[in-house]
Enzyme design. Structure first.
Site, short mmCIF file in Angstrom:
data_model
loop_
_atom_site.label_atom_id
_atom_site.label_comp_id
_atom_site.label_asym_id
_atom_site.label_seq_id
_atom_site.Cartn_x
_atom_site.Cartn_y
_atom_site.Cartn_z
N ASN A 8 35.16 43.96 151.43
CA ASN A 8 34.40 45.17 151.38
C ASN A 8 33.72 44.63 149.93
O ASN A 8 34.48 45.03 148.90
CB ASN A 8 35.27 46.10 151.32
CG ASN A 8 34.27 47.54 150.66
OD1 ASN A 8 33.14 47.49 150.97
ND2 ASN A 8 35.17 48.56 150.56
N TRP A 9 32.33 44.59 149.95
CA TRP A 9 31.92 44.12 148.58
C TRP A 9 31.32 45.29 148.04
O TRP A 9 31.10 45.33 146.83
CB TRP A 9 30.47 43.38 148.94
CG TRP A 9 30.68 41.96 149.38
CD1 TRP A 9 31.68 41.26 149.43
CD2 TRP A 9 29.60 41.02 149.85
NE1 TRP A 9 31.65 40.14 149.79
CE2 TRP A 9 30.38 39.82 150.09
CE3 TRP A 9 28.20 40.94 150.28
CZ2 TRP A 9 29.43 38.78 150.47
CZ3 TRP A 9 27.57 39.84 150.53
CH2 TRP A 9 28.11 38.60 150.74
N LYS A 10 31.43 46.54 148.58
CA LYS A 10 30.90 47.91 147.94
C LYS A 10 29.48 47.69 147.47
O LYS A 10 28.98 47.00 147.94
CB LYS A 10 32.07 48.27 146.94
CG LYS A 10 33.52 48.07 147.06
CD LYS A 10 34.44 48.94 146.28
CE LYS A 10 35.98 48.52 146.25
NZ LYS A 10 36.75 49.54 145.97
N HIS A 95 36.09 55.29 154.32
CA HIS A 95 36.56 54.68 153.08
C HIS A 95 36.88 55.72 152.06
O HIS A 95 36.23 56.83 151.96
CB HIS A 95 35.77 53.66 152.51
CG HIS A 95 36.37 52.72 151.41
ND1 HIS A 95 36.38 53.11 150.05
CD2 HIS A 95 36.64 51.72 151.20
CE1 HIS A 95 36.94 52.47 149.31
NE2 HIS A 95 37.29 51.32 150.18
N GLU A 97 36.25 56.13 148.83
CA GLU A 97 35.28 56.47 147.95
C GLU A 97 34.19 57.39 148.95
O GLU A 97 33.32 58.04 148.09
CB GLU A 97 34.56 54.97 147.57
CG GLU A 97 35.24 54.50 146.57
CD GLU A 97 35.36 52.86 146.58
OE1 GLU A 97 34.21 52.27 147.06
OE2 GLU A 97 36.42 52.29 145.89
N SER A 210 43.87 46.38 145.87
CA SER A 210 44.28 45.40 145.09
C SER A 210 44.92 44.55 145.70
O SER A 210 45.60 43.82 145.00
CB SER A 210 45.04 46.17 143.99
OG SER A 210 44.19 47.07 143.19
N GLY A 231 38.49 44.43 148.47
CA GLY A 231 37.54 44.78 147.85
C GLY A 231 37.10 43.86 146.54
O GLY A 231 36.52 42.82 146.94
N GLY A 232 37.43 44.07 145.29
CA GLY A 232 37.28 43.09 144.37
C GLY A 232 37.31 41.60 144.51
O GLY A 232 36.52 40.92 144.14
C1 PEP Z 1 38.36 48.63 149.08
O1 PEP Z 1 37.46 48.79 148.62
O2 PEP Z 1 38.85 48.89 150.28
C2 PEP Z 1 39.57 47.89 148.23
C3 PEP Z 1 40.74 47.63 148.94
O3 PEP Z 1 39.18 47.51 146.92
P1 PEP Z 1 40.16 46.50 146.07
O4 PEP Z 1 40.56 45.49 146.85
O5 PEP Z 1 39.11 46.37 144.85
O6 PEP Z 1 41.49 47.56 145.40
#
Ligand code: PEP
Length: 248
Positions: A8-10, A95, A97, A210, A231-232
């Protein structure tokens, strides 16, 4: 069942950065199909670029959201028909967010999941508790309520969704649920799916929050963790590929 690793590049990326990232990922796979399913979910303006770059190869692609409406006067929204036009495979829905910053309720998330499925796109339905909810002993009740809304809306198509357990306190914070904490919630979700569909084993339940190259293997070793929503770490080819390797 093959595991599924979805990035998930956001709201990150640019034409140049996306091209470099995707080509590094494809190079890293060396033309070989990974043993797990892999997907990347990009911001809407870059989906056509992603479709071109990935072009039927070993990585599928998805959107980060989809409208609950079919078409019409919904300025700024993207319909499932538009996503399908480009060959979209997945759409993240609910999500945290979007729930947090865009006021998406369980009902809206369920409508989006239903619309995605009806339009031929697999919804990746995110559920997860906040830190206050975990500390208040409400984790199970919260995730079950969030998933119940979706099960109610998609009914006999429940086995076609993907679920992502993403504890809100673990997203983008560097704090990961321990494999045992995650497995405990995944088992709850699996049991809930079992009551709703004859094939709960067909539903991928991803962990997100994470997940990185260092902790992926121990999370993915849990019996009810069928992959990851990343994500990251999906913005760094080497890290993402290490997670993909850990899933195989
Ligand atoms: C996400 O945005 O779905 C996510 C899990 O982010 P991160 O891996 O950065 O915690």
């Amino acid at each position: 069942m093959k595991k599924l690793i979805a990035g998930n590049w956001k709201m990150n990326g640019s034409l140049a950065a996306n091209e470099a990232l995707v080509s590094a990922m494809l190079d890293g796979l060396g033309g070989k199909a990974p043993a797990s399913d892999v997907a990347l979910c990009a911001p809407a303006p870059y989906l056509a670029q992603l479709a071109g770059l990935l072009n039927g190869g070993p990585i599928a692609w998805g959107a980060q959201d989809v409208s609950s409406h079919e078409s019409g006067a919904y300025t700024g929204e993207v319909s499932v028909g538009m996503l399908r036009d480009f060959g979209c495979r997945y759409a993240i829905v609910g999500h945290s967010e979007r729930r947090q910053y865009h006021g998406e309720t369980d009902t809206v998330v369920a409508a989006k999941a239903q619309r995605a499925l009806a339009g031929g796109v697999t919804p990746i339905v995110c559920v997860g508790e906040t830190l206050a909810e975990r500390e208040g002993g409400q984790t199970e009740a919260v995730v079950k309520r969030q998933l119940a809304a979706v099960i109610h809306a998609v009914a006999h198509c429940t086995s076609e969704i993907v679920v992502a357990y993403e504890p809100v306190w673990a997203i983008g914070t560097g704090k990961t649920a321990s494999p045992e904490q995650a497995q405990q919630v995944h088992a709850v979700l699996r049991a809930q799916l079992a009551a709703a569909t004859q094939h709960p084993e067909r539903v991928h339940i991803l962990y997100g929050g994470s997940m990185n190259a260092a902790n992926a293997a121990s999370l993915l070793a849990q019996p009810d963790i069928d992959g990851g929503l990343i994500g990251g770490a999906s913005l760094k080819a080497a890290d993402f590929l290490q997670i993909v390797a850990a899933a195989t």
